[in-house]
Scaffold this active site. Structure first.
Site, short mmCIF file in Angstrom:
data_model
loop_
_atom_site.label_atom_id
_atom_site.label_comp_id
_atom_site.label_asym_id
_atom_site.label_seq_id
_atom_site.Cartn_x
_atom_site.Cartn_y
_atom_site.Cartn_z
N SER A 190 -8.55 -8.86 16.21
CA SER A 190 -7.65 -9.87 16.73
C SER A 190 -8.33 -11.14 17.26
O SER A 190 -9.37 -11.09 17.91
CB SER A 190 -6.82 -9.25 17.85
OG SER A 190 -6.12 -10.26 18.52
N THR A 222 1.42 -5.81 18.29
CA THR A 222 1.11 -5.97 16.88
C THR A 222 1.25 -4.63 16.16
O THR A 222 1.70 -3.63 16.76
CB THR A 222 -0.28 -6.64 16.70
OG1 THR A 222 -0.46 -6.92 15.31
CG2 THR A 222 -1.43 -5.77 17.19
N LYS A 235 5.56 -3.03 16.55
CA LYS A 235 6.53 -4.12 16.74
C LYS A 235 7.98 -3.63 16.77
O LYS A 235 8.83 -4.24 17.42
CB LYS A 235 6.36 -5.17 15.64
CG LYS A 235 5.11 -6.02 15.79
CD LYS A 235 5.08 -7.12 14.74
CE LYS A 235 3.84 -7.98 14.91
NZ LYS A 235 3.81 -9.11 14.00
N ASN A 275 7.23 -9.14 19.00
CA ASN A 275 5.78 -9.34 19.04
C ASN A 275 5.31 -9.87 20.39
O ASN A 275 4.12 -10.00 20.63
CB ASN A 275 5.32 -10.29 17.92
CG ASN A 275 5.59 -11.74 18.25
OD1 ASN A 275 6.67 -12.07 18.71
ND2 ASN A 275 4.60 -12.59 18.04
N ASP A 322 6.81 -14.74 16.29
CA ASP A 322 6.39 -14.91 14.89
C ASP A 322 7.38 -15.85 14.21
O ASP A 322 6.98 -16.73 13.45
CB ASP A 322 6.41 -13.55 14.16
CG ASP A 322 5.17 -12.71 14.45
OD1 ASP A 322 4.15 -13.28 14.90
OD2 ASP A 322 5.22 -11.48 14.25
N ARG A 375 6.61 -4.65 -3.98
CA ARG A 375 6.07 -3.52 -4.75
C ARG A 375 7.09 -2.39 -4.80
O ARG A 375 7.36 -1.81 -5.83
CB ARG A 375 4.76 -3.07 -4.08
CG ARG A 375 4.08 -1.93 -4.74
CD ARG A 375 2.77 -1.63 -4.06
NE ARG A 375 2.94 -1.20 -2.66
CZ ARG A 375 1.93 -0.86 -1.86
NH1 ARG A 375 0.69 -0.93 -2.32
NH2 ARG A 375 2.15 -0.47 -0.63
N THR A 376 7.66 -2.06 -3.63
CA THR A 376 8.67 -1.00 -3.57
C THR A 376 10.04 -1.69 -3.50
O THR A 376 10.40 -2.26 -2.45
CB THR A 376 8.45 -0.13 -2.30
OG1 THR A 376 7.07 0.21 -2.24
CG2 THR A 376 9.32 1.11 -2.31
N GLY A 427 -1.43 -19.10 7.02
CA GLY A 427 -0.91 -18.18 8.04
C GLY A 427 -1.54 -18.46 9.40
O GLY A 427 -1.00 -18.07 10.44
P1 NAP Z 1 3.78 -4.51 6.67
O1 NAP Z 1 4.98 -4.42 7.53
O2 NAP Z 1 2.88 -3.35 6.54
O3 NAP Z 1 4.27 -4.91 5.17
C1 NAP Z 1 3.35 -5.06 4.13
C2 NAP Z 1 4.05 -5.51 2.85
O4 NAP Z 1 3.04 -5.74 1.89
C3 NAP Z 1 5.00 -4.47 2.27
O5 NAP Z 1 6.05 -5.11 1.65
C4 NAP Z 1 4.09 -3.76 1.26
O6 NAP Z 1 4.81 -3.24 0.15
C5 NAP Z 1 3.25 -4.89 0.76
N1 NAP Z 1 1.97 -4.40 0.28
C6 NAP Z 1 1.02 -3.76 1.01
N2 NAP Z 1 -0.05 -3.48 0.23
C7 NAP Z 1 0.25 -3.96 -1.01
C8 NAP Z 1 -0.44 -3.96 -2.26
N3 NAP Z 1 -1.66 -3.40 -2.38
N4 NAP Z 1 0.15 -4.53 -3.32
C9 NAP Z 1 1.37 -5.10 -3.20
N5 NAP Z 1 2.10 -5.11 -2.07
C10 NAP Z 1 1.52 -4.55 -0.98
O7 NAP Z 1 2.86 -5.73 7.10
P2 NAP Z 1 3.32 -7.10 7.80
O8 NAP Z 1 3.34 -6.95 9.26
O9 NAP Z 1 4.54 -7.58 7.14
O10 NAP Z 1 2.06 -8.03 7.46
C11 NAP Z 1 1.87 -8.58 6.16
C12 NAP Z 1 0.78 -9.64 6.23
O11 NAP Z 1 1.22 -10.70 7.08
C13 NAP Z 1 -0.54 -9.14 6.82
O12 NAP Z 1 -1.59 -9.70 6.08
C14 NAP Z 1 -0.53 -9.70 8.23
O13 NAP Z 1 -1.83 -9.93 8.72
C15 NAP Z 1 0.23 -11.00 8.05
N6 NAP Z 1 0.86 -11.47 9.31
C16 NAP Z 1 0.49 -12.68 9.77
C17 NAP Z 1 1.05 -13.18 10.94
C18 NAP Z 1 0.62 -14.54 11.41
O14 NAP Z 1 0.83 -14.86 12.59
N7 NAP Z 1 0.07 -15.35 10.56
C19 NAP Z 1 2.02 -12.45 11.63
C20 NAP Z 1 2.40 -11.21 11.10
C21 NAP Z 1 1.80 -10.72 9.93
P3 NAP Z 1 5.52 -1.79 0.17
O15 NAP Z 1 6.86 -2.01 0.81
O16 NAP Z 1 5.59 -1.44 -1.28
O17 NAP Z 1 4.62 -0.89 0.96
#
Ligand code: NAP
Length: 483
Positions: free
Chosen positions: A233, A280, A284, A305, A320, A368-369, A452
């Protein structure tokens, strides 16, 4: 908050120098660790220069010290330090000298101390330890290694219970998770806390330096981050920089926590008056049931968050969403009524969908799903689309909400790059690296890109403002995040 500086030096002259420096930096007491000196001093007169009350400690090996003297030799030394003007003597609870102290160490205030460098016992055991010693009417000090939020909760609960006895006590947590008990020792009901003279001179893990501790004043703003894991972080750097830039006495700590411990962490927040917490992955959503209130934005997204502690009421928010809205605004990217494609269906995707819905955008989701995409689509009046099909459609905005391209994840594009067009707005939720392969490709094809990192910075600015009432400068937060 009263603080005692623990002084560990190899001889009297250095110890006196350190005591005087501690006094100068605002220490209310000093503790001289005689067991850590090369030799026990013959002449204690130099300590007369030290005006704040002094504690003499000859810690035994089983309690983390280096004293190898037998009881009679320790007693003789303690008598000398009392004659030499030391007001307090620290004696281990387990020491047989404890029973003899009233008779043999008359004139000295005995602090009965107990240390466990391995663990924190359960609440009842901590209270039992405190009660057994306090019954002699002495100031009791107990320090335990805090390895989990559950340990921290036990320590804070024990302090709360024991405070009701009116006995004087000091209860400290060692280790990173114990730091908050040292910072907020007065809220724990402790007589005083322990500090180091400066960084690198700590006598116990988790001790802060006296200047930093005193700089925090009587009412520091304590905030932090929970989730698991927390190693990567940027938040601590950003929030600590904002405290410093705005001259607000405060500190941002880490509270790694399992889902089962979330309720305990919230109770520690209420008991110690921790002002705010970032939440985080993976908590969340699950944290919501432990809060007193969840604001409409967070309810819409289905995720919190940021927690704000308002006079003991814990309120869940979602910066967020406000952060990414600010990132779009700052980039001059208008998505009102436009056609937007969101890739992914997790927490970040939900935050983007909430914003896009507020903007009355026409939202399309690919994932993906596909069943998860359908769930999100239903919640945000969006439509789903397959990856291949999406690539040949025209979108005004394309947003990646998967971890593909993030440091440590596959260096792959989450979608066919033919989806990118000149004039389009393309944002990646990923902030590390700042320019992902997704953004690089979109930029090369003429799209306007937003990192991001912008979302991360603006969400942190919103959180800081919610906790302190003051808005930090963008440059301070981005500078601390290494921009
Ligand atoms: P999450 O709830 O775990 O969701 C991940 C998503 O990515 C799901 O839709 C998953 O698909 C898909 N995914 C994961 N691995 C994959 C792969 N190998 N190929 C294709 N799709 C894949 O995560 P999240 O919290 O949404 O975070 C997603 C990203 O946003 C992370 O990189 C995180 O660091 C970033 N983020 C940034 C901020 C910021 O302030 N900039 C804030 C929050 C998050 P499935 O449904 O098929 O599993």
């Amino acid at each position: 908050m009263k603080a005692c500086v623990a002084v560990a030096e190899k001889d009297v002259n250095e110890a006196v120098r350190s005591c005087l420096a501690a006094q100068e930096r605002g220490a209310d007491l000093v503790e001289v660790r005689f067991d850590l000196m090369d030799h026990l001093p013959e002449d204690l007169a130099p300590f007369k220069q030290v005006k704040v009350p002094k504690i003499a400690t000859l810690r035994t090996a089983d309690q983390g010290g280096r004293c190898a003297l037998d009881d009679e030799a320790r007693l003789r030394f303690f008598r000398r330090v009392v004659r030499g003007g030391f007001e307090h003597i620290d004696l281990e609870v387990s020491s047989s000298l404890m029973r003899r102290a009233d008779h043999d160490l008359r004139g000295a205030n005995v602090i009965a101390s107990y240390h466990d460098f391995e663990k924190t016992p359960k609440v009842s055991k901590i209270v039992e330890t405190l009660v057994s010693v306090a019954s002699h009417g002495r100031l009791v000090k107990a320090a335990f290694m805090v390895r989990s939020v559950s340990d921290l909760h036990d320590l804070v609960s024990a302090a709360k219970l024991f405070s009701q006895t009116q006995h004087k006590f000091i209860l400290l947590g060692m280790g990173e998770l114990g730091e908050v008990t040292r910072l907020l020792s007065d809220r724990m009901g402790c007589e005083f806390t322990y500090a180091a003279l400066e960084r690198g001179k700590e006598t116990a893990p988790g001790q802060m330096d006296i200047a930093t501790l005193k700089g925090l004043g009587q009412k520091p703003i304590i905030t932090g981050l929970t989730g698991q894991p927390l190693g990567h972080s940027y938040s601590a750097k950003m929030h600590d920089a904002a405290f410093e830039a705005l001259g607000i006495p405060g500190r941002y700590l880490k509270f790694p926590c399992s889902e089962e411990e979330l309720g305990q962490l919230m109770s520690v927040m209420r008991d110690l008056g921790i002002n705010g917490m970032n939440v985080t992955i993976p908590h969340k959503e699950s944290v919501m049931e432990h809060l007193d209130e969840v604001d409409p934005t967070a309810k819409n997204v289905g995720a919190v968050n940021v927690i704000v502690n308002k006079d003991g009421r814990l309120i869940g928010r979602n910066t967020d969403v406000t952060g990414l809205a600010a990132a779009f605004g700052a980039a001059g990217a208008d998505v009102r009524g436009k056609r937007a494609l969101v890739i992914g269906a997790g927490g970040a995707a939900r935050a983007f969908c909430s914003f896009l819905r507020d903007q009355k955008a026409d939202i399309w989701i690919t994932n993906r799903t596909i069943s998860r995409a359908e769930e999100v689509a239903e919640d945000f009046s969006a439509q789903t689309i397959g990856h291949g099909e999406a690539a040949s459609e025209r979108f005004d905005a394309v947003i990646n909400c998967t971890p593909l391209g993030m440091a440590g994840f596959p260096h792959e594009l989450p979608i066919d790059p033919r989806v990118f067009r000149p004039g389009q707005v393309v944002m990646d939720a990923i902030y590390n690296p700042r320019i992902t392969p997704f953004l690089a490709e979109a930029g090369a094809r003429g799209a306007k890109t937003i990192s991001g990192m912008e979302m991360l910075i603006y969400q942190a600015m919103d959180a800081f403002e919610a906790w302190t009432g003051q808005r930090p400068a963008y440059e301070v937060m981005s500078g601390a995040a290494g921009q």
